[in-house]
Design an enzyme around this catalytic site. Structure first.
Site, mmCIF file in Angstrom:
data_model
loop_
_atom_site.group_PDB
_atom_site.id
_atom_site.type_symbol
_atom_site.label_atom_id
_atom_site.label_comp_id
_atom_site.label_asym_id
_atom_site.label_seq_id
_atom_site.Cartn_x
_atom_site.Cartn_y
_atom_site.Cartn_z
ATOM 1 N N ARG A 253 0.790 -1.169 -0.029
ATOM 2 C CA ARG A 253 -0.020 -0.075 0.022
ATOM 3 C C ARG A 253 0.839 1.129 -0.089
ATOM 4 O O ARG A 253 1.935 1.265 0.939
ATOM 5 C CB ARG A 253 -0.919 -0.146 1.140
ATOM 6 C CG ARG A 253 -1.881 -0.907 1.280
ATOM 7 C CD ARG A 253 -3.101 -0.724 0.176
ATOM 8 N NE ARG A 253 -4.234 -1.712 0.134
ATOM 9 C CZ ARG A 253 -4.264 -2.810 -0.608
ATOM 10 N NH1 ARG A 253 -3.243 -3.001 -1.344
ATOM 11 N NH2 ARG A 253 -5.385 -3.486 -0.456
ATOM 12 N N GLU A 281 -2.579 7.508 -5.224
ATOM 13 C CA GLU A 281 -2.554 6.344 -6.591
ATOM 14 C C GLU A 281 -3.687 6.870 -7.457
ATOM 15 O O GLU A 281 -4.756 6.748 -7.287
ATOM 16 C CB GLU A 281 -2.856 5.067 -6.066
ATOM 17 C CG GLU A 281 -2.493 3.790 -7.346
ATOM 18 C CD GLU A 281 -2.556 2.495 -6.575
ATOM 19 O OE1 GLU A 281 -3.576 1.735 -6.846
ATOM 20 O OE2 GLU A 281 -2.229 2.164 -5.425
ATOM 21 N N HIS A 300 -0.304 -0.361 -10.462
ATOM 22 C CA HIS A 300 -1.041 -1.553 -9.139
ATOM 23 C C HIS A 300 -1.340 -2.853 -10.191
ATOM 24 O O HIS A 300 -2.428 -3.077 -10.093
ATOM 25 C CB HIS A 300 -2.010 -0.614 -8.958
ATOM 26 C CG HIS A 300 -2.551 -1.427 -7.419
ATOM 27 N ND1 HIS A 300 -3.091 -0.761 -6.479
ATOM 28 C CD2 HIS A 300 -2.392 -2.680 -6.954
ATOM 29 C CE1 HIS A 300 -3.773 -1.565 -5.466
ATOM 30 N NE2 HIS A 300 -3.085 -2.835 -5.671
#
Length: 342
Positions: A253, A281, A300
């Protein structure tokens, strides 16, 4: 003698984003679902507010959720009085459900164990590339554009032979990474405040403090969940402890790392990084990290994408078969376990 009562198959609905069910479930796994359940609709619900969605929820016993599913709050539960199982064909469900689900004694399972596999594979690849100094050699080769005969002349310590690698967090993914590292002759240091030295040794690692790990390891890979206690655990001080030329890998994360402090180190060129997650993000369009030669920045993708998604679907079908047969779920979640998820 009277016949036994006919027990109808549980009614199953899907709820997730724009992906169709074919992206998550192979034809054979869809057939398994149809064998054990009555499919209310093959079209996933993308919201729970409309009359059409509420009508379908009222006719649902098993809800298969996934990425992009709307939150399942008290009003959704009220609209689904027969709901007995939420099966999440993705990783964390922390953003999706809350205490009300468990108060109603609805069973919950997810595919985090299946999603851990590609993340661990991605992390292993990044660790091996980092140990080999691939990013640095790419820069040198691009600058000089000639045969460098590195295998003969290079006298540095590139390579994985007894290289110290730091794993932050013995999570599900962290443990799988530790398993994948076993054949590679590395010296593994582990930081996890919930673990003892003996258990760490069983995993093939030496338990150390976070400052020691950051100081000693040339490659550091993050696998801790994002909790109030882990937010920005890799701060400016921890980054400053890393050796010149060390590599930070983050597939967990973005919030685990102080993004401002990390960017300063990377822009200076002192550190290298493989970043599959960031804070925020995605990064702003003008972020220098997109163009830095010492950074591999990916959107991601370490978790299941493409055909890897069907591994998640396979796990969920396995779980639904167990549930329908009255067997214990292998990946059931509790409210307590939910707090420790990524």
């Amino acid at each position: 003698m009277s016949s036994p009562p006919v027990i109808s198959a549980p009614r199953l609905s899907f709820a997730f984003g724009p992906l169709g069910i074919d992206k998550l479930f192979s034809a054979s796994d869809q057939a398994r679902l149809e064998k054990h359940c009555s499919i209310v609709s093959r079209e996933p619900l993308q919201e729970f507010e409309s009359d059409a969605a509420r009508y379908r929820l009222a006719d649902t016993d098993i809800l298969v959720t996934g990425w992009g599913c709307a939150a399942i709050d008290a009003s959704v539960l009220q609209a689904a009085p027969s709901l007995t199982l939420i099966a999440h064909a993705a990783g964390s469900v922390k953003h999706l459900i809350g205490p009300a689900v468990f108060e109603r004694q609805i069973a919950v399972t997810n595919a985090a164990a299946a999603n851990a596999i590609p993340v661990a594979e991605f992390s292993l690849a990044a660790i091996l590339f980092a140990n080999k100094d691939v990013l640095r050699f790419r820069q040198v080769y691009a600058q000089q554009r000639r045969s460098l005969e590195m295998h003969q002349s290079f006298d540095g310590d590139s390579g994985s032979w007894h290289k110290k690698v730091g794993i932050v967090g013995a999570s599900r993914i962290g443990r799988r990474v530790l398993d994948l590292l076993r054949p590679h002759d590395m010296d593994i240091l582990l930081f996890d405040p919930m673990m003892g030295a003996a258990e760490a040794k069983q995993l093939g690692a030496e338990l150390v403090s976070l400052p020691e790990l950051m100081s000693e390891c040339q490659t550091v890979s993050l696998h801790a969940p994002l909790l109030p206690t882990t937010w920005h655990m890799i701060d400016a001080d921890m980054l400053a402890r890393m050796r010149d030329g060390a590599t930070l890998i983050n597939t967990a994360r973005g919030g685990l790392v102080d993004q401002t402090a990390l960017e300063a180190e990377l822009i200076s060129g002192r550190l290298f990084a493989f970043l599959d997650v960031t804070e925020p993000e995605a990064l702003p369009e003008n972020s220098q990290l997109y163009d830095l030669p010492n950074v591999v920045l990916t959107p991601h993708v370490a978790g299941a994408i493409g055909n890897e998604r069907q591994r998640l679907g396979r796990l969920i079908v396995d779980e639904i078969e167990r549930f329908v047969a009255g067997k214990p779920l292998q990946h059931s979640l509790t409210l307590e376990s939910l707090h420790h998820q990524a």
